[in-house]
Design an enzyme around this catalytic site. Structure first.
Site, PDB file in Angstrom:
ATOM      1  N   ASP A 359     -52.186  -0.963 -12.936  1.00 36.81           N
ATOM      2  CA  ASP A 359     -51.603  -0.096 -13.962  1.00 36.81           C
ATOM      3  C   ASP A 359     -52.690   0.416 -14.918  1.00 36.81           C
ATOM      4  O   ASP A 359     -52.646   1.550 -15.384  1.00 36.81           O
ATOM      5  CB  ASP A 359     -50.563  -0.854 -14.811  1.00 36.81           C
ATOM      6  CG  ASP A 359     -49.462  -1.491 -13.986  1.00 36.81           C
ATOM      7  OD1 ASP A 359     -49.702  -1.804 -12.812  1.00 36.81           O
ATOM      8  OD2 ASP A 359     -48.358  -1.711 -14.535  1.00 36.81           O
ATOM      9  N   GLU A 495     -44.185  -1.133  -2.688  1.00 36.71           N
ATOM     10  CA  GLU A 495     -44.071  -2.574  -2.444  1.00 36.71           C
ATOM     11  C   GLU A 495     -42.855  -2.973  -1.610  1.00 36.71           C
ATOM     12  O   GLU A 495     -42.560  -4.157  -1.483  1.00 36.71           O
ATOM     13  CB  GLU A 495     -44.088  -3.311  -3.789  1.00 36.71           C
ATOM     14  CG  GLU A 495     -45.415  -3.124  -4.495  1.00 36.71           C
ATOM     15  CD  GLU A 495     -45.439  -3.650  -5.909  1.00 36.71           C
ATOM     16  OE1 GLU A 495     -44.361  -3.944  -6.462  1.00 36.71           O
ATOM     17  OE2 GLU A 495     -46.553  -3.750  -6.474  1.00 36.71           O
ATOM     18  N   LYS A 608     -40.238   2.187  -2.772  1.00 29.21           N
ATOM     19  CA  LYS A 608     -40.040   1.730  -4.146  1.00 29.21           C
ATOM     20  C   LYS A 608     -40.678   2.732  -5.113  1.00 29.21           C
ATOM     21  O   LYS A 608     -40.148   3.042  -6.166  1.00 29.21           O
ATOM     22  CB  LYS A 608     -40.692   0.366  -4.313  1.00 29.21           C
ATOM     23  CG  LYS A 608     -40.618  -0.196  -5.706  1.00 29.21           C
ATOM     24  CD  LYS A 608     -41.254  -1.558  -5.795  1.00 29.21           C
ATOM     25  CE  LYS A 608     -41.243  -2.074  -7.219  1.00 29.21           C
ATOM     26  NZ  LYS A 608     -41.994  -3.306  -7.388  1.00 29.21           N
ATOM     27  N   GLN A 609     -41.853   3.229  -4.739  1.00 29.20           N
ATOM     28  CA  GLN A 609     -42.630   4.087  -5.641  1.00 29.20           C
ATOM     29  C   GLN A 609     -43.609   4.901  -4.792  1.00 29.20           C
ATOM     30  O   GLN A 609     -43.829   4.573  -3.628  1.00 29.20           O
ATOM     31  CB  GLN A 609     -43.361   3.230  -6.670  1.00 29.20           C
ATOM     32  CG  GLN A 609     -44.369   2.270  -6.062  1.00 29.20           C
ATOM     33  CD  GLN A 609     -44.747   1.162  -7.023  1.00 29.20           C
ATOM     34  OE1 GLN A 609     -44.152   0.087  -6.974  1.00 29.20           O
ATOM     35  NE2 GLN A 609     -45.718   1.399  -7.886  1.00 29.20           N
TER      36      GLN A 609
HETATM   37  O1  IFM Z   1     -48.253  -2.651 -10.881  1.00 28.75           O
HETATM   38  C1  IFM Z   1     -46.884  -2.495 -10.910  1.00 28.75           C
HETATM   39  C2  IFM Z   1     -46.422  -2.223  -9.493  1.00 28.75           C
HETATM   40  O2  IFM Z   1     -46.981  -1.022  -9.009  1.00 28.75           O
HETATM   41  C3  IFM Z   1     -44.928  -2.141  -9.425  1.00 28.75           C
HETATM   42  N1  IFM Z   1     -44.322  -3.337  -9.960  1.00 28.75           N
HETATM   43  C4  IFM Z   1     -44.723  -3.612 -11.329  1.00 28.75           C
HETATM   44  C5  IFM Z   1     -46.220  -3.725 -11.464  1.00 28.75           C
HETATM   45  C6  IFM Z   1     -46.603  -3.979 -12.922  1.00 28.75           C
HETATM   46  O3  IFM Z   1     -46.266  -2.882 -13.718  1.00 28.75           O
END
Ligand code: IFM
Length: 784
Positions: A359, A495, A608-609
């Site tokens: 992050d 993830e 997820k992202q």
């Molecule tokens: O780093 C992130 C990850 O990409 C997604 N889950 C939460 C983490 C912490 O913010």
């Protein structure tokens, strides 16, 4: 005190006391200075509070399943009694309650009127801050006004050393909801602090505790100074608590004012013993007084906002949200301490136990690089500082060099838990989300490109890049049949998918990282041979090894087919089940399709992202506009945004590919993640990566900023309801202001008279001369 606050647009307000939202406001109203963050708990507390002061870099592993950012002693306690009756939300009726966090000055103001059981109304006002002018100092000014009675007012001020971190919630049937008053009592707790000293002298309290596993001493000194002399002062000292009470007789309508000053010194920042340093610092501030401290703090805030204010003219909600994110970023980082970084919830809560993720480099660092470069440098030095831990991580998993952990704390070792707290699911992120090492390299090289700080590369960056390159070449697997290198059993940013082979993001980022390291090695050998020799000697590197990096980079498998528009996220992704998203929540964000949750989307194409889309953002010149559009459309339709990092990247890429409506929705989703609590977990801390992502959406999304071949390029787009966006950037020692409107934009370089800088706006070069604003059209092709 109210009249000292900034205009309404700078205020984050709480009106009335609502137990259901109180923990969320505790997070939102955090004050801090990068050295510490203190949640916006009421000074007198309440039964359902989740209070916390977090000291940057103070982690402890004692008595916990996973190392915690310690919930450190609480410096806030300040309680008022009227003839012995405690004023708080349980004992009294709360007639009025209002708080405002002034994000321009970094102060939290409060006014509450309590009516006690005898019908007496007493007004409490307070102003609190954690000083940016002296990061060891915190302060509260308290005013007590008995509105319709004359009474003995007792003020109790303390330092509370008995603190516990949340460890885990024991298993309760799914969907159990607890009353806000008792919800935290249900948890198992961890104790990280041992009492060391409690003392009082010269009207100052002193409490010292020490972290049990790490042995870090935390010294707190507090004073309570009032206009009138108190009738009586009483002390209560116990191993874990230092407290004093002062009595005053106050007539109806009169206001009693008290200033509580607190200094916090730790053995992380000062040599032991910390007691003397802590008390001397407090004495100094008592002599100059709270007003002087307040004005010094205000000055630092003013100069910080000068560097990084942002505005969305025509949309006050957006302006406030972006500024709130900037405030949170400013109180999260300590540019004076290169041994600390920013956890996923910064210093505002216990979520993710204060651990540091990618992050920082990918979501937050751009803000610091382009507005507070010294702080960016310090954040990157943390990675150099934790390189020994990263070497261990690589060695323990059987590889060479250094691999940054997925979750990092004070040592650079892997701190990500293996299992969810119920033991039901394994976190593969710790083993497989190896892209973080390349993310760090990306952060370092972006910083150097934007600042021209080549010394950083020589002193710290090169060692990090080289050691992590070694990890990549030992992590890849060679296939003699094809003479290609594969990266197997990894997890990309998305993830939902573990144990995948040749994830496009990871492979391309590893390749990019290796290429950059080879280039850096060659540059150093040409321009800084001496420095290169000492790095080589320190880590046992030579040219032959670097030639091998080049070879691996050239032959690493890239699941990117130039003949095909769609990039396959990893080998076999396109064969997974294409489960449609059919339901959206009140924020128009996708819900899990029926039967799916975080741990069972492996066989599906659900994300997820962003993964491929993230790659296209970070390496913009790798892909054509058509390829970006096709991949955005494909992957966006399958992304559930179960990470708060997701919406900002979709906003930026949505703007780039022309999906403006969705982009705008994603922008608000990111910008309001905490102010609207749209993930429902702000109580655990601020989504600080989202704050960084929101800033990037403004600058890189709407402003269209990309760094291309060493130049700033802008391709802006604004929603039609916005008149103008404004932001400022630091670029190679100068600063640059941008005001972007619907059809044109004004840029101004601020710097020494003769300075010039070439930027590119809407595809055409523009030479800026210092202090001469230039207005140009933002329509593509309008200028040649
Ligand atoms: O780093 C992130 C990850 O990409 C997604 N889950 C939460 C983490 C912490 O913010």
């Amino acid at each position: 005190m109210r009249d000292q606050l900034s205009d309404a647009e700078w205020l984050i307000r709480e009106s009335g006391f609502d137990p259901l939202r109180a923990n969320t406001f505790e997070t939102l109203l955090t004050v801090g200075n990068g050295h510490l963050g203190t949640r916006g708990t009421l000074e007198e507390g309440w039964v359902g509070e989740r209070s916390g002061t977090f000291l940057s870099g103070v982690y402890d592993s004692h008595d916990a399943t996973v190392i915690d950012l310690v919930n450190a002693p609480d410096w806030l306690p300040l309680v008022v009694f009227v003839d012995g009756v405690r004023l708080d939300v349980e004992t009294c009726e709360t007639v009025e309650h209002e708080r405002a966090l002034d994000i321009r000055q970094g102060v939290l103001w409060r006014r509450t009127i309590f009516r006690d059981r005898r019908g007496r109304r007493t007004r409490i006002e307070s102003l609190r801050f954690a000083s940016l002018a002296d990061r060891r100092l915190c302060a509260v000014r308290l005013e007590v006004t008995p509105e319709d009675h004359s009474s003995t007012i007792t003020v109790e001020s303390g330092i509370a050393g008995r603190r516990r971190n949340l460890d885990r919630l024991p298993f309760y049937p799914e969907g159990t909801v607890f009353d806000p008053e008792v919800q935290w009592e249900k948890w198992a707790w961890s104790n990280h602090l041992r009492p060391v000293t409690v003392d009082a002298a010269d009207d100052m309290l002193y409490l010292e505790t020490r972290t049990i596993a790490g042995g870090v001493s935390l010294g707190y000194a507090a004073s309570l100074d009032a206009g009138p002399e108190p009738l009586r002062r009483r002390l209560r000292l116990s191993a874990e608590h230092a407290e004093e009470q002062a009595d005053f007789v106050v007539a109806a309508g009169e206001t009693l004012r008290l200033d509580k000053l607190v200094t916090i010194v730790t053995s992380r920042n000062h040599p032991e013993p910390v007691q003397r340093r802590c008390l001397e610092t407090l004495q100094g501030h008592r002599r100059t007084g709270l007003d002087a401290a307040l004005s010094a703090n205000r000055q630092v805030w003013e100069s910080m906002w000068n560097d990084c204010d942002c505005q969305v003219v025509g949309d006050p909600v957006a302006t406030q949200a972006v500024r709130f994110g900037v405030y949170q970023l400013l109180i999260a980082a300590n540019g004076e301490d290169p041994t600390v970084n920013i956890g996923a919830k910064s210093l505002t809560g216990e979520g993710y136990r204060g651990h540091v993720f990618w992050d920082t480099e990918i979501l937050m660092l751009p803000f610091f690089i382009y507005t507070q470069p010294d702080t960016a440098r310090s954040l990157l030095r943390y990675r150099h500082h934790t390189l020994p831990g990263a070497r261990e991580v690589a060695r323990e998993s059987g590889f060479r060099g250094a691999r940054f952990p997925w979750e990092s704390a004070d040592s650079g070792r892997e701190e990500c838990p293996r299992y969810t707290t119920d033991g039901a699911n394994r976190f593969w992120t710790r083993d497989e989300e190896v892209h973080v090492s390349a993310d760090v390299a990306y952060g370092i090289l972006t910083y150097v490109a934007a600042t021209g700080d080549h010394d950083f590369l020589v002193d710290f960056g090169a060692e990090v890049l080289f050691e992590t390159s070694r990890f990549w070449v030992s992590r890849v697997e060679h296939d003699p049949a094809t003479d290609r290198y594969a990266l197997k059993q990894v997890m990309g940013p998305d993830e939902f998918h573990s144990h995948v082979d040749n994830n496009a993001f990871t492979n391309r980022f590893a390749q990019w990282h290796l290429d950059q390291s080879v280039q850096l090695y060659e540059d150093l050998s040409a321009h800084h041979p001496q420095a290169l020799r000492s790095i080589e000697a320190a880590i046992g590197l030579d040219g032959a090894e670097v030639r091998h990096w080049r070879e691996v980079a050239e032959r690493i498998i890239l699941p990117i087919d130039p003949e095909r528009e769609l990039v396959e996220q990893f080998e076999g992704y396109f064969e997974r089940k294409d489960v449609p998203i059919t339901q959206w929540d009140a924020n128009n964000m996708p819900r899990y399709p029926a039967g799916y949750h975080h741990f069972n989307c492996e066989d599906t194409m659900l994300l997820k992202q962003p993964d491929v889309v993230m790659l296209m953002y970070l390496l913009p010149d790798d892909f054509t506009a058509e390829v970006k559009r096709a991949n955005f459309e494909f992957y966006e339709a399958r992304t559930l945004h179960k990470s708060s990092l997701s919406p900002a990247i979709h906003a930026i890429m949505g703007i780039e590919v022309g999906d403006h409506d969705r982009a705008l929705e994603y922008f608000y989703r990111s910008a309001l993640v905490d102010l609207a609590d749209n993930q429902g977990n702000t109580a655990y801390g601020i989504h600080i990566a989202s704050a960084g992502g929101t800033w990037q959406t403004l600058v890189n999304g709407f402003g269209g900023l990309r760094l291309r071949h060493g130049r700033l390029t802008f391709d802006p787009w604004l929603p039609e309801q916005w008149e103008e966006i404004r932001f400022r950037l630091r670029w190679r020692g100068n600063s640059l202001s941008a005001a972007i409107r619907q059809r044109d934009a004004t840029f101004c370089l601020h710097g020494p008279a003769a300075a010039t800088e070439e930027v590119v706006v809407a595809g055409a070069p523009l030479t800026l001369t210092a202090n001469e604003p230039a207005t140009v059209s933002t329509a593509k092709g309008a200028r040649t």
